[in-house]
Design a protein around this motif. Structure first.
Motif, PDB file in Angstrom:
ATOM      1  N   TYR B 399       0.826  -1.200   0.000  1.00  0.00           N
ATOM      2  CA  TYR B 399       0.000   0.000   0.000  1.00  0.00           C
ATOM      3  C   TYR B 399       0.868   1.261   0.000  1.00  0.00           C
ATOM      4  O   TYR B 399       0.558   2.245  -0.646  1.00  0.00           O
ATOM      5  N   GLY B 400       1.944   1.233   0.737  1.00  0.00           N
ATOM      6  CA  GLY B 400       2.798   2.406   0.838  1.00  0.00           C
ATOM      7  C   GLY B 400       3.908   2.387  -0.186  1.00  0.00           C
ATOM      8  O   GLY B 400       3.819   3.025  -1.246  1.00  0.00           O
ATOM      9  N   SER B 401       4.910   1.595   0.071  1.00  0.00           N
ATOM     10  CA  SER B 401       6.144   1.678  -0.711  1.00  0.00           C
ATOM     11  C   SER B 401       5.979   1.323  -2.182  1.00  0.00           C
ATOM     12  O   SER B 401       6.459   2.037  -3.057  1.00  0.00           O
ATOM     13  N   LEU B 402       5.304   0.229  -2.460  1.00  0.00           N
ATOM     14  CA  LEU B 402       5.270  -0.218  -3.859  1.00  0.00           C
ATOM     15  C   LEU B 402       4.452   0.724  -4.737  1.00  0.00           C
ATOM     16  O   LEU B 402       4.806   0.984  -5.881  1.00  0.00           O
ATOM     17  N   LEU B 403       3.366   1.268  -4.201  1.00  0.00           N
ATOM     18  CA  LEU B 403       2.583   2.218  -4.993  1.00  0.00           C
ATOM     19  C   LEU B 403       3.378   3.489  -5.253  1.00  0.00           C
ATOM     20  O   LEU B 403       3.328   4.053  -6.344  1.00  0.00           O
ATOM     21  N   SER B 404       4.121   3.929  -4.239  1.00  0.00           N
ATOM     22  CA  SER B 404       4.929   5.132  -4.413  1.00  0.00           C
ATOM     23  C   SER B 404       6.040   4.897  -5.424  1.00  0.00           C
ATOM     24  O   SER B 404       6.338   5.760  -6.245  1.00  0.00           O
ATOM     25  N   ALA B 405       6.653   3.714  -5.342  1.00  0.00           N
ATOM     26  CA  ALA B 405       7.709   3.395  -6.308  1.00  0.00           C
ATOM     27  C   ALA B 405       7.125   3.373  -7.723  1.00  0.00           C
ATOM     28  O   ALA B 405       7.749   3.846  -8.679  1.00  0.00           O
ATOM     29  N   ALA B 431      11.245   5.905  -2.155  1.00  0.00           N
ATOM     30  CA  ALA B 431       9.856   5.422  -2.259  1.00  0.00           C
ATOM     31  C   ALA B 431       9.720   4.064  -1.559  1.00  0.00           C
ATOM     32  O   ALA B 431       8.739   3.809  -0.849  1.00  0.00           O
ATOM     33  N   LEU B 432      10.716   3.213  -1.734  1.00  0.00           N
ATOM     34  CA  LEU B 432      10.649   1.882  -1.110  1.00  0.00           C
ATOM     35  C   LEU B 432      10.712   1.945   0.412  1.00  0.00           C
ATOM     36  O   LEU B 432      10.221   1.065   1.108  1.00  0.00           O
ATOM     37  N   THR B 433      11.292   3.023   0.930  1.00  0.00           N
ATOM     38  CA  THR B 433      11.407   3.125   2.389  1.00  0.00           C
ATOM     39  C   THR B 433      10.171   3.754   3.031  1.00  0.00           C
ATOM     40  O   THR B 433      10.070   3.816   4.254  1.00  0.00           O
ATOM     41  N   ARG B 439       5.574   7.133   6.305  1.00  0.00           N
ATOM     42  CA  ARG B 439       4.140   6.889   6.367  1.00  0.00           C
ATOM     43  C   ARG B 439       3.644   6.793   7.817  1.00  0.00           C
ATOM     44  O   ARG B 439       2.535   7.234   8.131  1.00  0.00           O
ATOM     45  N   ILE B 440       4.488   6.225   8.658  1.00  0.00           N
ATOM     46  CA  ILE B 440       4.111   6.078  10.073  1.00  0.00           C
ATOM     47  C   ILE B 440       3.910   7.463  10.698  1.00  0.00           C
ATOM     48  O   ILE B 440       2.901   7.731  11.358  1.00  0.00           O
ATOM     49  N   VAL B 441       4.857   8.352  10.421  1.00  0.00           N
ATOM     50  CA  VAL B 441       4.766   9.708  10.977  1.00  0.00           C
ATOM     51  C   VAL B 441       3.555  10.447  10.402  1.00  0.00           C
ATOM     52  O   VAL B 441       2.786  11.089  11.129  1.00  0.00           O
ATOM     53  N   MET B 442       3.378  10.333   9.074  1.00  0.00           N
ATOM     54  CA  MET B 442       2.242  11.012   8.435  1.00  0.00           C
ATOM     55  C   MET B 442       0.921  10.545   9.035  1.00  0.00           C
ATOM     56  O   MET B 442       0.022  11.349   9.303  1.00  0.00           O
TER      57      MET B 442
END
Lengths: 348, 475
Positions: B399-405, B431-433, B439-442
């Protein structure tokens, strides 16, 4: 289940890595290609410039026959078209474009992708490649969708003097006024004159075509059609009268100013507004007082037009001072003061 | 509750979060599928040729560019400079100083030789008092209005009251526009003969770029990971999300940083709402609502071209303030227009966009924070099956890293604004990180924003600028 997700994420990550490597490689190649094209442009530019400006009589070197040839020639000629169109010989640009690009463009128009075809149509227009007129017309006839390709096809045809598109302006489903004006501005005097003949001789003229023709002539200050535009101010259709008044504002003249008097009291606010604009554009000092009365018009646009145009008339600033000091209407006082402090400076 | 019961409840919760995130992923991929063909079709189109004729066409609608400014002394002159250089046939620039306490006005008055003019504005909307107005001697189409502080929405409403043209563009005081931005953004309006009532373009982050005379001369990456991550976020939001929504005519956001609007439509719906910090989105939803209520054929479009560069927050404090504000704005907008949710009268907006923004954009932070808590608790107390924890972790990465990448790859495939391979690799790596820190902070800040929305705490927070545009390179 967990292993399914491990595999899913792993596969997606792998696919992305492959894409990343592919894109990185592609970008490296792209940068190299760009450098090759730029080097070719740098090599050819002096000769092309000299040839196009007329100082070199023999044809310049042909671009290197490789897959970058089209891109190099397009950019080279495009730079010249944009650099200083007046100082250069347009015919020679056309000649070079036709020599190096025509065959390629014939193929693109038939087999290229949507974006490639449109880019090709842009360049056909910019380089005025008249020898492709027939291919262009046939391409236009084959189009079914009225999108950017259709519009660009008509624009290019207008530039190439393709007379058959005049007919399209009467028979195609309604084109917008703005787009018809785009076509008109590209037509040469002969094509325009033919079109005017059609408009004057036919009973049924598409409304947008008539509107476009009226406003276009004003914007171009086209003297040949001034009488035609001026007579439209008496048309029975309100919209046509308004377009004619707008066009006369652009002409900045009117042969008989008294014909404007009635419009200051028109029941249509658009006509009152354009009466004020036209009086300002033509510097008709005799209409100062009717314009001052419009400062209290119920419609804001009319008030603003009166205020915006009165400053430039003789004694206009005194009249504004008078309105600012004595008018019973608060907005009239404000706008008069505003225009006085703006000293007639208007936004460009 | 015995252990078995607790385990069952937790596993149920775990699966609910997993299904939620997979659904969100599928929706994103669905939007990408909708946007993909258009991006692919147009990516080779010659953008300059497309707008060439418009710059001399008198039918290109005149536009009032409104720049609300509150304490923008660091960047306002550069923003205005970039606006004055716009390639557009007829426009005016109206800067609205919303009661700044710094030298925002002085900077403009000094640099553009502005002198006082008397005010004469229409009163479409009630606003805080407009105190003074100025016009530039150098550029007669540049105006400055000084008014009492009333917030961004109030400043924009004042700008609309003052403006003279039938269309207006709203741009943030900390953004700059590409030279052809207005032409590109107004094109859908002209092509549709006025059927398009508002348009927005892609916004990019200018941090790190080389800027000369209010214009981005060279696109470069910033050094700070926080700023790099925001670049990736913008890719994801604009390239994947908005184009898909726009194609289906259900776009709910035209960025506050830059959008073009038909004035009469905005006047008709009552202007910007002063009661929310999400005034940009709220206005768009209200416009959609009015279009649907009238059964009008008008629509709102988004153009994929990057046309606006904005300064992203560069400190943790300012980023936190921004994200809390965004989340609050979103929550308030959804609350104001809650009757549209799942209301068939509003078609795609009511049946898809509003539920999407409620469940995915607004509440995803809550689900994700729950997910973190679930993972930590499970690891500490071994209450649930390790497989479920693993699946949840993987889905979060998806949901986070792969979509951003994917968004980074999409940017390179389409606009490739970053000039070297190294920049792409850096972006892809960051993006992978994303899932592991950013994302946790956001999500924590977004949950905080949601809480503040319930408390109706209306502070804008600290938005200190480092002045990306004022630290220009020499030409």
């Amino acid at each position: 289940m967990a292993s399914f997700f491990v595999w899913l994420i792993g596969i997606l990550l792998m696919v992305q890595f492959i894409l990343l490597i592919g894109l990185a490689g592609w970008k490296t190649v792209m940068i190299r290609n760009e450098n090759t094209i730029n080097a070719e442009i740098t090599r050819l530019q002096p000769q092309y410039k000299d040839y196009v400006s007329g100082s070199l009589l023999s044809q310049p070197d042909a671009p290197a026959a490789n897959r970058f040839q089209t891109a190099a020639v397009e950019r080279l000629l495009e730079n010249m078209v944009h650099a200083d169109a007046n100082a250069l010989n347009g015919k020679r640009i056309t000649e070079l474009a036709q020599l190096h690009l025509s065959e390629r463009y014939k193929v693109v128009l038939k087999k290229g992708t949507w974006a490639e075809r449109i880019n090709c149509l842009y360049f056909i227009e910019d380089f005025k490649m008249v020898e492709l007129r027939e291919e262009l017309y046939m391409h236009y006839k084959g189009l079914h969708k009225r999108d950017e390709e259709y519009r660009q096809c008509l624009r290019a045809a207008a530039v190439l003097g393709e007379g058959r598109i005049s007919e399209a302006l009467f028979t195609e489903p309604p084109l917008s006024v703005g787009f018809i004006k785009e076509l008109l501005v590209r037509m040469d005097a002969e094509l325009l004159s033919d079109l005017a003949g059609h408009i004057e001789s036919r009973k049924e003229v598409p409304q947008n075509l008539l509107f476009a023709f009226i406003t276009f002539n004003g914007e171009q200050k086209n003297e040949a059609f001034f009488p035609f535009v001026e007579q439209m101010i008496h048309d029975e259709r309100k919209e046509v009268r308004i377009k004619a008044m707008k066009s006369l504002c652009d002409y900045e003249k009117i042969s008989n100013p008294s014909m404007l008097a009635g419009f200051f009291k028109s029941v249509f606010w658009e006509e009152r507004m354009y009466a004020a604009k036209l009086a300002g554009a033509c510097k008709l000092d005799e209409y100062k007082k009717p314009m001052a009365l419009l400062f209290t018009d119920p419609v804001w646009w009319v008030r603003f037009a009166a205020a915006d145009n009165i400053y430039g008339l003789e004694g206009g600033s005194n009249l504004l001072k008078d309105i600012a000091a004595t008018s019973n209407d608060a907005y009239a006082r404000d706008i008069a003061k505003h225009m006085l402090t703006r000293k007639g400076r208007v936004a460009s | 509750m015995n252990d078995d019961m607790l385990k069952m409840v937790l596993e149920g919760l775990g699966w609910a979060i997993i299904i939620y995130m997979l659904t969100a992923n599928l929706i994103y991929l669905g939007l990408f599928t909708i946007a993909g063909p258009k991006i692919n079709r147009e990516k080779k189109l010659n953008r300059l040729e497309q707008i060439e004729g418009m710059s001399i066409n008198k039918d290109t609608y005149p536009v009032s560019v409104l720049v609300p400014a509150f304490n923008e002394e660091t960047g306002i002159a550069s923003t205005v400079q970039s606006l004055l250089a716009l390639n557009y046939p007829q426009f005016e620039v109206v800067v609205i100083n919303d009661g700044s306490t710094d030298s925002t006005s002085a900077k403009l008055i000094d640099r553009f030789e502005m002198e006082p003019i008397d005010l004469a504005a229409r009163s479409y909307f009630k606003t805080e008092l407009m105190v003074r107005a100025f016009q530039s001697k150098l550029h007669p189409h540049l105006f400055l209005i000084e008014k009492n502080n009333g917030g961004k929405a109030d400043a924009l409403n004042a700008g609309i009251n003052f403006s003279h043209y039938p269309y207006f563009a709203a741009i943030d005081g900390d953004s700059i526009l590409e030279k052809d931005a207005l032409l590109k953004t107004i094109k859908p309006i002209i092509d549709s003969d006025g059927l398009v009532t508002a348009t927005g373009g892609t916004v990019r982050i200018a941090n790190g770029c080389r800027i000369v005379n209010g214009s981005v001369q060279q696109v470069r990456l910033p050094k700070s990971p926080l700023e790099i991550m925001q670049i990736i976020e913008y890719f994801r939001s604009f390239l994947i999300g908005r184009l898909g929504f726009s194609r289906a005519n259900i776009l709910l956001i035209v960025s506050g940083a830059f959008g073009v609007f038909e004035k009469s439509r905005v006047v008709k719906v009552g202007g910007y709402n002063r009661e929310t910090v999400g005034e940009d989105m709220e206005l768009i939803v209200r416009i959609h609502r009015s279009i649907k209520d009238e059964k009008s054929k008008q629509r709102i479009e988004y153009i994929q071209d990057p046309v606006c560069w904005t300064e992203a927050p560069s400190t943790v404090a300012s980023l936190r303030a921004q994200r809390i504000r965004w989340q609050r704005g979103l929550a308030e907008t959804i609350w104001i227009h809650r009757k549209m949710i799942l209301n068939p009268k509003y078609r795609g907006i009511g049946m898809f966009s509003m539920p999407y923004f409620l469940l995915i954009e607004l509440l995803s932070a809550v689900f994700e924070v729950l997910g973190y808590a679930f993972i930590v608790a499970s690891l500490l107390f071994s209450l649930v099956d390790a497989d479920i924890v693993l699946i949840m972790l993987l889905v979060m990465i998806l949901y986070g890293s792969l979509l951003s990448a994917l968004a980074v790859l999409l940017e390179e495939w389409t606009y490739h604004k970053y000039p070297d391979v190294k920049s792409i690799l850096i972006l892809y790596f960051f993006a992978l990180t994303e899932s592991f820190w950013y994302r946790i902070v956001m999500n924590a800040w977004r949950v905080e924003g949601l809480v503040l929305a319930f408390k109706k705490n209306a502070a804008w927070g600290n938005m200190e600028r480092q002045g990306v545009f004022s630290k220009e390179d020499s030409p």
